[in-house]
Design a protein around this motif. Structure first.
Motif, PDB file in Angstrom:
ATOM      1  N   ILE A   1       9.887  -1.822 -24.794  1.00  0.00           N
ATOM      2  CA  ILE A   1       9.833  -0.487 -25.381  1.00  0.00           C
ATOM      3  C   ILE A   1       8.521  -0.414 -26.137  1.00  0.00           C
ATOM      4  O   ILE A   1       8.253  -1.227 -27.023  1.00  0.00           O
ATOM      5  CB  ILE A   1      11.013  -0.238 -26.347  1.00  0.00           C
ATOM      6  CG1 ILE A   1      12.353  -0.373 -25.615  1.00  0.00           C
ATOM      7  CG2 ILE A   1      10.880   1.127 -27.007  1.00  0.00           C
ATOM      8  CD1 ILE A   1      13.568  -0.304 -26.533  1.00  0.00           C
TER       9      ILE A   1
ATOM     10  N   ASN B   1       8.281   5.313 -25.853  1.00  0.00           N
ATOM     11  CA  ASN B   1       8.583   6.192 -26.986  1.00  0.00           C
ATOM     12  C   ASN B   1       7.405   7.136 -27.166  1.00  0.00           C
ATOM     13  O   ASN B   1       6.255   6.700 -27.219  1.00  0.00           O
ATOM     14  CB  ASN B   1       8.790   5.379 -28.268  1.00  0.00           C
ATOM     15  CG  ASN B   1      10.119   4.664 -28.281  1.00  0.00           C
ATOM     16  OD1 ASN B   1      11.061   5.076 -27.617  1.00  0.00           O
ATOM     17  ND2 ASN B   1      10.196   3.585 -29.044  1.00  0.00           N
TER      18      ASN B   1
ATOM     19  N   SER C   1      11.592   1.228 -14.004  1.00  0.00           N
ATOM     20  CA  SER C   1      12.082  -0.119 -13.730  1.00  0.00           C
ATOM     21  C   SER C   1      11.003  -0.881 -12.961  1.00  0.00           C
ATOM     22  O   SER C   1      10.568  -0.446 -11.891  1.00  0.00           O
ATOM     23  CB  SER C   1      13.366  -0.033 -12.905  1.00  0.00           C
ATOM     24  OG  SER C   1      13.816  -1.322 -12.556  1.00  0.00           O
TER      25      SER C   1
ATOM     26  N   LEU D   1      13.350  -3.061 -17.515  1.00  0.00           N
ATOM     27  CA  LEU D   1      13.382  -1.649 -17.856  1.00  0.00           C
ATOM     28  C   LEU D   1      12.315  -1.361 -18.904  1.00  0.00           C
ATOM     29  O   LEU D   1      12.265  -2.016 -19.949  1.00  0.00           O
ATOM     30  CB  LEU D   1      14.762  -1.251 -18.380  1.00  0.00           C
ATOM     31  CG  LEU D   1      14.936   0.228 -18.727  1.00  0.00           C
ATOM     32  CD1 LEU D   1      14.714   1.111 -17.496  1.00  0.00           C
ATOM     33  CD2 LEU D   1      16.307   0.468 -19.309  1.00  0.00           C
TER      34      LEU D   1
ATOM     35  N   ALA E   1       7.184   5.037 -17.811  1.00  0.00           N
ATOM     36  CA  ALA E   1       8.559   4.576 -17.997  1.00  0.00           C
ATOM     37  C   ALA E   1       9.212   4.359 -16.636  1.00  0.00           C
ATOM     38  O   ALA E   1       8.961   5.092 -15.681  1.00  0.00           O
ATOM     39  CB  ALA E   1       9.350   5.582 -18.812  1.00  0.00           C
TER      40      ALA E   1
ATOM     41  N   THR F   1      10.716   1.463 -21.385  1.00  0.00           N
ATOM     42  CA  THR F   1      10.929   2.729 -22.074  1.00  0.00           C
ATOM     43  C   THR F   1       9.681   3.071 -22.871  1.00  0.00           C
ATOM     44  O   THR F   1       9.143   2.206 -23.572  1.00  0.00           O
ATOM     45  CB  THR F   1      12.145   2.634 -23.029  1.00  0.00           C
ATOM     46  OG1 THR F   1      13.293   2.237 -22.264  1.00  0.00           O
ATOM     47  CG2 THR F   1      12.414   3.951 -23.720  1.00  0.00           C
TER      48      THR F   1
ATOM     49  N   ASN G   1      12.459  -6.705 -20.496  1.00  0.00           N
ATOM     50  CA  ASN G   1      12.484  -5.280 -20.817  1.00  0.00           C
ATOM     51  C   ASN G   1      11.480  -5.028 -21.935  1.00  0.00           C
ATOM     52  O   ASN G   1      11.190  -5.925 -22.739  1.00  0.00           O
ATOM     53  CB  ASN G   1      13.872  -4.853 -21.286  1.00  0.00           C
ATOM     54  CG  ASN G   1      14.908  -4.960 -20.193  1.00  0.00           C
ATOM     55  OD1 ASN G   1      14.602  -4.906 -19.007  1.00  0.00           O
ATOM     56  ND2 ASN G   1      16.164  -5.099 -20.588  1.00  0.00           N
TER      57      ASN G   1
END
Length: 142
Positions: free
Chosen positions: A52, A125, A102, A121, A100, A123, A50
């Motif tokens: 971010i 920001n 999967s 995943l 963003a 993400t 994952n």
């Protein structure tokens, strides 16, 4: 014991042939060849992580798959193939909010073995934004 005819001896034998993609074993009496082939699925030893990140940065997803022979990679976002180059890594740069989602990768071998990675995943920001501008106010003191 071989078959004889016209001075030619047909002697039974066993043989194993190997290539990067499969192994073939058989018994032969010159004209009868029984074949058994195997094609193992690739094995994922390191799943994509994952992530971010902020808009404008870069992200690299990677997977480590093992198995004999050629391994092909098809990276997907939300289950849809990205048509990305055949690689065990997938890079997005520069990142935008629409990235963003999967991400996973379908790993295949030419002889038919297939495995799909766990989803990673992603993400994004985004920078904070002002949705309502400040309003001037006049107050009286006292």
């Amino acid at each position: 014991m071989g078959l004889k005819g016209n001075g030619i001896t047909n002697t039974p034998f066993a043989a194993t042939f190997s290539s990067p993609d499969f192994t073939t074993t058989g018994l032969n009496s010159f004209s009868n060849f029984a074949v058994a082939s195997t094609c193992a699925d690739p094995v994922i030893s390191d799943q994509p992580d994952n992530a971010i990140k902020c808009a404008g940065e870069q992200v690299i997803f990677s997977v480590v798959a093992n198995g004999p022979g050629v391994i092909n990679y098809d990276w997907r976002k939300n289950g849809v193939s990205l048509g990305a180059p055949n690689s065990n890594t997938y890079t997005i740069a520069p990142i935008v909010a629409g990235n963003a989602g999967s991400y996973d990768v379908v790993i295949t071998r030419p002889c038919g073995g297939t495995v799909t990675s766990a989803p990673a995943l992603f993400t994004v920001n985004t920078a904070p934004s002002i949705t309502t501008q400040p309003v001037n106010q006049i107050t009286t003191y006292g």
